[in-house]
Enzyme design. Structure first.
Site, PDB file in Angstrom:
ATOM      1  N   HIS A 311       0.853  -1.192   0.000  1.00 24.71           N
ATOM      2  CA  HIS A 311       0.000   0.000   0.000  1.00 24.71           C
ATOM      3  C   HIS A 311       0.883   1.234   0.000  1.00 24.71           C
ATOM      4  O   HIS A 311       1.945   1.250   0.629  1.00 24.71           O
ATOM      5  CB  HIS A 311      -0.901   0.026   1.247  1.00 24.71           C
ATOM      6  CG  HIS A 311      -2.079   0.928   1.096  1.00 24.71           C
ATOM      7  ND1 HIS A 311      -1.993   2.282   1.333  1.00 24.71           N
ATOM      8  CD2 HIS A 311      -3.336   0.676   0.693  1.00 24.71           C
ATOM      9  CE1 HIS A 311      -3.183   2.821   1.097  1.00 24.71           C
ATOM     10  NE2 HIS A 311      -4.022   1.877   0.701  1.00 24.71           N
ATOM     11  N   ASP A 368      -7.947  -5.271  -0.212  1.00 24.29           N
ATOM     12  CA  ASP A 368      -8.425  -6.161  -1.282  1.00 24.29           C
ATOM     13  C   ASP A 368      -8.080  -7.629  -1.051  1.00 24.29           C
ATOM     14  O   ASP A 368      -8.560  -8.483  -1.798  1.00 24.29           O
ATOM     15  CB  ASP A 368      -7.823  -5.706  -2.623  1.00 24.29           C
ATOM     16  CG  ASP A 368      -8.355  -4.340  -3.018  1.00 24.29           C
ATOM     17  OD1 ASP A 368      -7.542  -3.425  -3.232  1.00 24.29           O
ATOM     18  OD2 ASP A 368      -9.585  -4.180  -3.054  1.00 24.29           O
TER      19      ASP A 368
HETATM   20  C1  SDX Z   1      -6.146  -0.070  -3.093  1.00 24.44           C
HETATM   21  O1  SDX Z   1      -4.410   4.476  -2.144  1.00 24.44           O
HETATM   22  C2  SDX Z   1      -5.338   3.834  -1.543  1.00 24.44           C
HETATM   23  O2  SDX Z   1      -5.721   4.194  -0.464  1.00 24.44           O
HETATM   24  C3  SDX Z   1      -5.892   2.632  -2.300  1.00 24.44           C
HETATM   25  C4  SDX Z   1      -6.905   1.791  -1.553  1.00 24.44           C
HETATM   26  C5  SDX Z   1      -8.193   2.536  -1.312  1.00 24.44           C
HETATM   27  O3  SDX Z   1      -8.918   2.199  -0.356  1.00 24.44           O
HETATM   28  O4  SDX Z   1      -8.534   3.418  -2.147  1.00 24.44           O
HETATM   29  O5  SDX Z   1      -6.367   1.369  -0.302  1.00 24.44           O
HETATM   30  C6  SDX Z   1      -7.304   0.540  -2.358  1.00 24.44           C
HETATM   31  O6  SDX Z   1      -5.919   0.290  -4.218  1.00 24.44           O
HETATM   32  C7  SDX Z   1      -5.257  -1.045  -2.365  1.00 24.44           C
HETATM   33  C8  SDX Z   1      -4.053  -1.538  -3.240  1.00 24.44           C
HETATM   34  C9  SDX Z   1      -4.528  -2.648  -4.173  1.00 24.44           C
HETATM   35  N1  SDX Z   1      -3.476  -3.014  -5.115  1.00 24.44           N
HETATM   36  C10 SDX Z   1      -2.801  -4.182  -4.995  1.00 24.44           C
HETATM   37  O7  SDX Z   1      -2.983  -5.016  -4.108  1.00 24.44           O
HETATM   38  C11 SDX Z   1      -1.789  -4.419  -6.128  1.00 24.44           C
HETATM   39  C12 SDX Z   1      -0.487  -4.963  -5.529  1.00 24.44           C
HETATM   40  N2  SDX Z   1       0.143  -3.872  -4.777  1.00 24.44           N
HETATM   41  C13 SDX Z   1       1.176  -3.109  -5.443  1.00 24.44           C
HETATM   42  O8  SDX Z   1       1.046  -2.973  -6.816  1.00 24.44           O
HETATM   43  C14 SDX Z   1       1.613  -1.875  -4.673  1.00 24.44           C
HETATM   44  O9  SDX Z   1       1.850  -2.268  -3.393  1.00 24.44           O
HETATM   45  C15 SDX Z   1       0.709  -0.653  -4.661  1.00 24.44           C
HETATM   46  C16 SDX Z   1       0.285  -0.243  -6.032  1.00 24.44           C
HETATM   47  C17 SDX Z   1      -0.502  -0.898  -3.829  1.00 24.44           C
HETATM   48  C18 SDX Z   1       1.495   0.493  -4.009  1.00 24.44           C
HETATM   49  O10 SDX Z   1       2.504   0.843  -4.900  1.00 24.44           O
HETATM   50  P1  SDX Z   1       3.649   1.907  -4.481  1.00 24.44           P
HETATM   51  O11 SDX Z   1       3.293   2.624  -3.245  1.00 24.44           O
HETATM   52  O12 SDX Z   1       3.959   2.707  -5.698  1.00 24.44           O
HETATM   53  O13 SDX Z   1       4.868   0.982  -4.074  1.00 24.44           O
HETATM   54  P2  SDX Z   1       6.027   0.609  -5.039  1.00 24.44           P
HETATM   55  O14 SDX Z   1       5.500   0.090  -6.327  1.00 24.44           O
HETATM   56  O15 SDX Z   1       6.983   1.754  -5.071  1.00 24.44           O
HETATM   57  O16 SDX Z   1       6.695  -0.626  -4.266  1.00 24.44           O
HETATM   58  C19 SDX Z   1       7.761  -0.432  -3.341  1.00 24.44           C
HETATM   59  C20 SDX Z   1       8.550  -1.751  -3.359  1.00 24.44           C
HETATM   60  C21 SDX Z   1       8.995  -2.167  -4.772  1.00 24.44           C
HETATM   61  O17 SDX Z   1      10.137  -2.990  -4.629  1.00 24.44           O
HETATM   62  P3  SDX Z   1      11.648  -2.320  -4.823  1.00 24.44           P
HETATM   63  O18 SDX Z   1      11.598  -1.630  -6.185  1.00 24.44           O
HETATM   64  O19 SDX Z   1      11.804  -1.366  -3.684  1.00 24.44           O
HETATM   65  O20 SDX Z   1      12.586  -3.504  -4.791  1.00 24.44           O
HETATM   66  O21 SDX Z   1       7.692  -2.812  -2.906  1.00 24.44           O
HETATM   67  C22 SDX Z   1       7.512  -3.745  -3.969  1.00 24.44           C
HETATM   68  C23 SDX Z   1       7.880  -3.043  -5.259  1.00 24.44           C
HETATM   69  O22 SDX Z   1       8.310  -3.972  -6.260  1.00 24.44           O
HETATM   70  N3  SDX Z   1       6.105  -4.145  -3.958  1.00 24.44           N
HETATM   71  C24 SDX Z   1       5.676  -5.392  -4.159  1.00 24.44           C
HETATM   72  C25 SDX Z   1       4.281  -5.332  -3.996  1.00 24.44           C
HETATM   73  N4  SDX Z   1       3.920  -4.072  -3.724  1.00 24.44           N
HETATM   74  C26 SDX Z   1       5.060  -3.341  -3.714  1.00 24.44           C
HETATM   75  N5  SDX Z   1       6.334  -6.549  -4.449  1.00 24.44           N
HETATM   76  C27 SDX Z   1       5.560  -7.661  -4.573  1.00 24.44           C
HETATM   77  N6  SDX Z   1       4.217  -7.682  -4.434  1.00 24.44           N
HETATM   78  C28 SDX Z   1       3.542  -6.538  -4.148  1.00 24.44           C
HETATM   79  N7  SDX Z   1       2.204  -6.558  -3.996  1.00 24.44           N
END
Ligand code: SDX
Length: 435
Positions: A311, A368
């Protein structure tokens, strides 16, 4: 300062030989912001913050999130209390109006929702125009946008009768969602009933049929109320920010909400609840080998992410995920359902939260991760899970749209950029271009 910020002094910015003083604003829960609203005028500089991870777009009194401590409140009330003690309609009123309704206010609001539950019969013909396998979120955003045509008065004055328009939308979106499901099943539409509560009405419209009357189950109604409450609002998330950006151009509420629905559809946002269930089903079909997917999620060369984890704001447990996980056990027990996908989800969480990759990145289950388990137990098809998210988020979107219009600091949203394209170059006529 038009909001009840308190002053936190000033920040000093040194650019070359010049030093600038930037005000520090402090919100009611102690959040601190460097006020850069005059930065470019004073310095000629802009800031760059892709994804706006460090940038506040507005002041808001609707929802407070503390991502470090896993705190979420709507209008000052803890999400745990609201999920435990309220109906969705009560919370929708709270979000849209700023206070919990009195009994009389709740009765009046519920009456409005009942009064506006039908959609224009001409709209029902739109369903026939969609191919049978149309994505429900495409249908929902199209139908919501088309509402402007049936209420043209809102085009001239978007704020007039806003409370009626909001109640109309909250009620009709529920009907549109249920009708789109019935159409996709080739079943006769079930119309809303004035004697049923908001959630019971939705379930009845979804699952009642002339040959098999739907028996309303109080446990299912309570679970749906809880799920919709937990999705009610979440400050400046992607879809809410989209509603605000669209609305900032002074477009009407229905068109702004339609934009928000499309943003929510994304698999990184509201579309994740559907993607979680598809991931869990895939793992189940492959014999439950979830460790393979954990390794894939950790592999920097693999685009796969553990959907339902991570998140932008929460760097500890999403409080909503904890409530939903407990509700899963309660609902499945009450319905006498044993869902192997819930077992896989729990094992996945347990293993991931001990893995340094997830621990170091503060990746926890988000809203989710477990919600689809309950939707599935209720009988809602997977391709409608994000529609359910939209149903819950609608009061939050409306509250933010209204707040933006009332914001004395309001301006049309128009971010800046840092240009990195070609420098100015001479024009080349067509017949002189190489190749
Ligand atoms: C919702 O914003 C809100 O409030 C949203 C929400 C709401 O109520 O409106 O809460 C609802 O959208 C919840 C999120 C649902 N999405 C997912 O579950 C999809 C999987 N999650 C990721 O795609 C990610 O965690 C996000 C999109 C939710 C957040 O993305 P960020 O904040 O841009 O984080 P990032 O991509 O910069 O990740 C930081 C690190 C990265 O690794 P490094 O580059 O540092 O090595 O964490 C890793 C990412 O690769 N990472 C994950 C991951 N989420 C982040 N690695 C594996 N699996 C994951 N799910």
């Amino acid at each position: 300062m038009p909001y009840n910020y308190t002053s936190g002094g000033t920040a000093e910015l040194k650019l070359g030989d010049a030093t600038y003083q930037l005000p520090i604003l402090v919100g009611t829960e102690g959040e601190k912001a460097v006020d850069i609203r005059k930065l470019r005028a004073q310095t000629g500089y802009i800031t760059l913050d892709s994804g706006f991870a460090n940038t506040g777009s507005c002041a808001s009194s609707i929802t407070f999130l503390d991502g470090e401590h896993g705190i979420l409140s709507y209008r000052g009330y803890a999400i745990e209390d609201l999920a435990e003690h309220c109906s969705f309609v009560e919370v929708a009123y709270l979000l849209a109006h700023g206070s919990l309704p009195t009994r009389q206010e709740l009765t009046c609001f519920s009456h409005m929702l009942g009064k506006y539950a039908l959609i224009h019969e001409d709209m029902i013909r739109f369903f026939d125009g969609f191919p049978a396998n149309s994505p429900p979120m495409a249908i929902l955003s199209s139908m919501v946008n088309s509402l402007c045509s049936f209420y043209p008065e809102m085009l001239d004055n978007p704020l007039e009768n806003i409370d009626k328009m909001a109640a109309r939308l909250i009620s009709k979106v529920r009907t549109i969602a249920a009708f789109s499901y019935k159409k996709s099943m080739g079943q006769p539409l079930v119309y809303p009933r004035h004697d049923l509560s908001y959630c019971a009405n939705f379930l009845n419209m979804m699952f009642d049929s002339p040959v098999q009357p739907y028996v309303i189950n109080d446990t299912v109604v309570a679970a749906l109320n809880k799920l919709l409450i937990l999705h009610g609002d979440h400050e400046q998330n992607c879809s809410t920010a989209t509603v605000r950006v669209a609305g900032s151009a002074r477009v009407n509420l229905y068109a702004s909400i339609s934009a928000g629905i499309n943003a929510l559809w994304g698999p990184l946002h509201g579309g994740a609840n559907q993607a979680v269930m598809e991931m869990l089903q895939l793992i189940h079909n492959e014999g439950g080998n979830y460790k393979k997917y954990i390794e894939r999620a950790k592999d920097p060369n693999d685009p796969f992410r553990l959907v339902g984890f991570g998140h932008r704001v929460y760097k500890t447990h999403d409080p909503r995920s904890r409530i939903i996980k407990k509700a899963c056990d309660d609902v499945l027990a009450a319905l006498n359902i044993a869902d192997p996908l819930l077992d896989i989800a729990k094992e996945l969480e347990e293993v991931a939260l001990k893995d340094s990759y997830f621990v170091e990145r503060h990746l926890y289950p988000n809203v989710d991760f477990y919600s689809g388990i309950i939707y599935r137990a209720i009988g809602i098809p997977t391709n409608m899970f994000t529609v359910m998210f939209a149903l819950g988020r609608l009061p939050g979107w409306i509250a933010h749209w209204k707040e933006m219009w009332d914001d004395p600091d309001w301006r049309i949203s128009r971010p800046r950029q840092v240009y990195v394209g070609p420098r100015r170059r001479p024009f080349v006529p067509l017949d002189q271009r190489a190749g």
